[in-house]
Scaffold this active site. Sequence first.
Site, PDB file in Angstrom:
ATOM      1  N   LYS A 158      74.254  34.371   0.578  1.00 60.59           N
ATOM      2  CA  LYS A 158      75.054  35.430   1.199  1.00 60.59           C
ATOM      3  C   LYS A 158      76.427  34.904   1.588  1.00 60.59           C
ATOM      4  CE  LYS A 158      71.190  37.992   3.250  1.00 60.59           C
ATOM      5  NZ  LYS A 158      70.649  38.612   4.474  1.00 60.59           N
ATOM      6  N   ARG A 292      79.843  49.593  15.850  1.00 63.74           N
ATOM      7  CA  ARG A 292      80.483  50.916  15.776  1.00 63.74           C
ATOM      8  C   ARG A 292      79.425  52.007  15.967  1.00 63.74           C
ATOM      9  NH1 ARG A 292      79.348  49.343  10.378  1.00 63.74           N
ATOM     10  NH2 ARG A 292      77.829  50.800   9.494  1.00 63.74           N
TER      11      ARG A 292
HETATM   12  C1  MV4 Z   1      68.165  40.171   2.699  1.00 61.28           C
HETATM   13  C2  MV4 Z   1      67.144  40.681   1.881  1.00 61.28           C
HETATM   14  C3  MV4 Z   1      66.030  39.875   1.696  1.00 61.28           C
HETATM   15  N1  MV4 Z   1      65.966  38.655   2.284  1.00 61.28           N
HETATM   16  N2  MV4 Z   1      68.055  38.940   3.252  1.00 61.28           N
HETATM   17  C4  MV4 Z   1      71.206  43.818   2.030  1.00 61.28           C
HETATM   18  C5  MV4 Z   1      72.348  44.223   2.866  1.00 61.28           C
HETATM   19  C6  MV4 Z   1      72.667  43.102   3.739  1.00 61.28           C
HETATM   20  N3  MV4 Z   1      72.892  43.590   5.060  1.00 61.28           N
HETATM   21  C7  MV4 Z   1      71.490  42.192   3.693  1.00 61.28           C
HETATM   22  N4  MV4 Z   1      70.616  42.709   2.676  1.00 61.28           N
HETATM   23  C8  MV4 Z   1      69.439  42.093   2.384  1.00 61.28           C
HETATM   24  N5  MV4 Z   1      69.280  40.868   2.939  1.00 61.28           N
HETATM   25  C9  MV4 Z   1      66.967  38.224   3.031  1.00 61.28           C
HETATM   26  N6  MV4 Z   1      66.872  37.007   3.581  1.00 61.28           N
HETATM   27  C10 MV4 Z   1      67.291  41.936   1.313  1.00 61.28           C
HETATM   28  C11 MV4 Z   1      68.444  42.641   1.540  1.00 61.28           C
HETATM   29  C12 MV4 Z   1      68.518  43.917   0.900  1.00 61.28           C
HETATM   30  C13 MV4 Z   1      68.495  45.117   1.622  1.00 61.28           C
HETATM   31  C14 MV4 Z   1      68.450  45.135   3.017  1.00 61.28           C
HETATM   32  C15 MV4 Z   1      68.418  46.316   3.706  1.00 61.28           C
HETATM   33  C16 MV4 Z   1      68.442  47.507   3.022  1.00 61.28           C
HETATM   34  C17 MV4 Z   1      68.507  47.531   1.653  1.00 61.28           C
HETATM   35  C18 MV4 Z   1      68.530  46.336   0.928  1.00 61.28           C
HETATM   36  C19 MV4 Z   1      68.586  46.380  -0.451  1.00 61.28           C
HETATM   37  C20 MV4 Z   1      68.620  45.210  -1.143  1.00 61.28           C
HETATM   38  C21 MV4 Z   1      68.597  43.988  -0.471  1.00 61.28           C
END
Ligand code: MV4
Length: 448
Positions: A158, A292
């Site tokens: 990330k 927000r």
């Molecule tokens: C993740 C994850 C799985 N594992 N982190 C997507 C948006 C960002 N805020 C972080 N996200 C994610 N982080 C870990 N360690 C999966 C996602 C993710 C996701 C999270 C919330 C809602 C929709 C999503 C769609 C794809 C991936």
Amino acid sequence: MFNKILIANRGEIALRIIRTCKEMGIKTVAVYSTADKESLHVRFADEAVCIGPASSSESYLSVPRLMAAVEITNADAIHPGYGFLAENADFAEICTEYGVKFIGPNAEMIRKMGDKITAKSTMIKAGVPVVPGSDGLLKDVKEGIKIAKNIKFPVILKATAGGGGKGMRVVWKEEEFEEQWNKARQEAKAAFGNDGIYIEKFIEEPRHIEFQIIGDQYGNVIHLSERDCSIQRRHQKLVEESPSPFMSDELREKMGDAAVRAGKAINYEGVGTIEFLVDKYRNFYFMEMNTRIQVEHPVTEEVIDHDLIKEQIKVAAGIPISGKNYYPSLHAMECRINAEDPFNDFRPNPGKITSFHSPKGHGVRVDTHVYAGYTVPPYYDSMIAKLICKAQTREECIKKMQRALDEFVVEGIKTTVPFHIELMKDENFRKGDFNTGFINTFKLEKDQ
Ligand code: MV4
């Protein structure tokens, strides 16, 4: 209390804020681009100032033009809404220096939560669970692979400057690591001008459950329970609801406590959201904080029966909050109605709305700035309305939503109404059996 609030936004949220201001006896200033001349927020505000051409960078994102509008109207506070400058720390700072109250947290809080590594380390210190991963920025591929082997593949890379899904890469095995690492860095550099990357264990098929919090100027922070936002497509939420069908009283206590600890750790002022990933074993992990008011705030308003914009303005004016958390006494659900073609990859479909009838009746709320004869401009977000239903139970809420969707008439442009009609019929959705991967497996057929 404030005398006059300038709303640095457009669309339904600008209208939403104007309505509450009127009820509170606060005067309002709308700002608008030339593309929004016929918008309802311009008509319903006490004063309106044209701040530039259609392009956001020359209007809603232009700090000098907004400050000029503050100057000529003598507004004493700015409400940023969501999007645009709502999470811009420099803007919050300029407002403070200028002597106009930014309705929201201060620049320091926005900056802390905007940088994802800083946010995560702040949460670790506050005792909020986070996903296992690197302590901070990754130095190189070697360190990344070492940590990945430690926490075990799959992992996710990330961008520290990212958020909302931008600049993320999943790595399933060691052989792919270097390639994904290079891609993640390039993407982050191009999108944010910052190629700082961190690593986490990849949580498979998580739910996205977020807690609404509010903090006042005296260190009090409470939570207003959760919203389940797992129904998303390419990181765009489509449906939100409260309570989460996955929630238990016990888990709500644990997550709510963590959300309040998160807010208290940064002395948070204003309304905010603590986003969590929740795995199938009900383990939860801090993901991000939004500093927000959010699009989906009406879902919480309906289940706790409070006006969140009013509460937000009150804490900004220095009024203290009560000490107790709020719990849902009803079920509420929101469908986002976008000017998009759901049968054509959700392609934006701006244009003139030739006829418009919004659903009504008990437990039905529509937040919108559009009307028959309105032209949806192509320059901004494609959301044209939010349909919010509330009922005693989730089952009743879905039935009401189906009735309301059937009543919704929008002609002249394509909308996501047909998508929601199909979604409400889906067996797994109705059972509450879904996660963030749900939409990828959900197929919308043209003739059904
Ligand atoms: C993740 C994850 C799985 N594992 N982190 C997507 C948006 C960002 N805020 C972080 N996200 C994610 N982080 C870990 N360690 C999966 C996602 C993710 C996701 C999270 C919330 C809602 C929709 C999503 C769609 C794809 C991936």
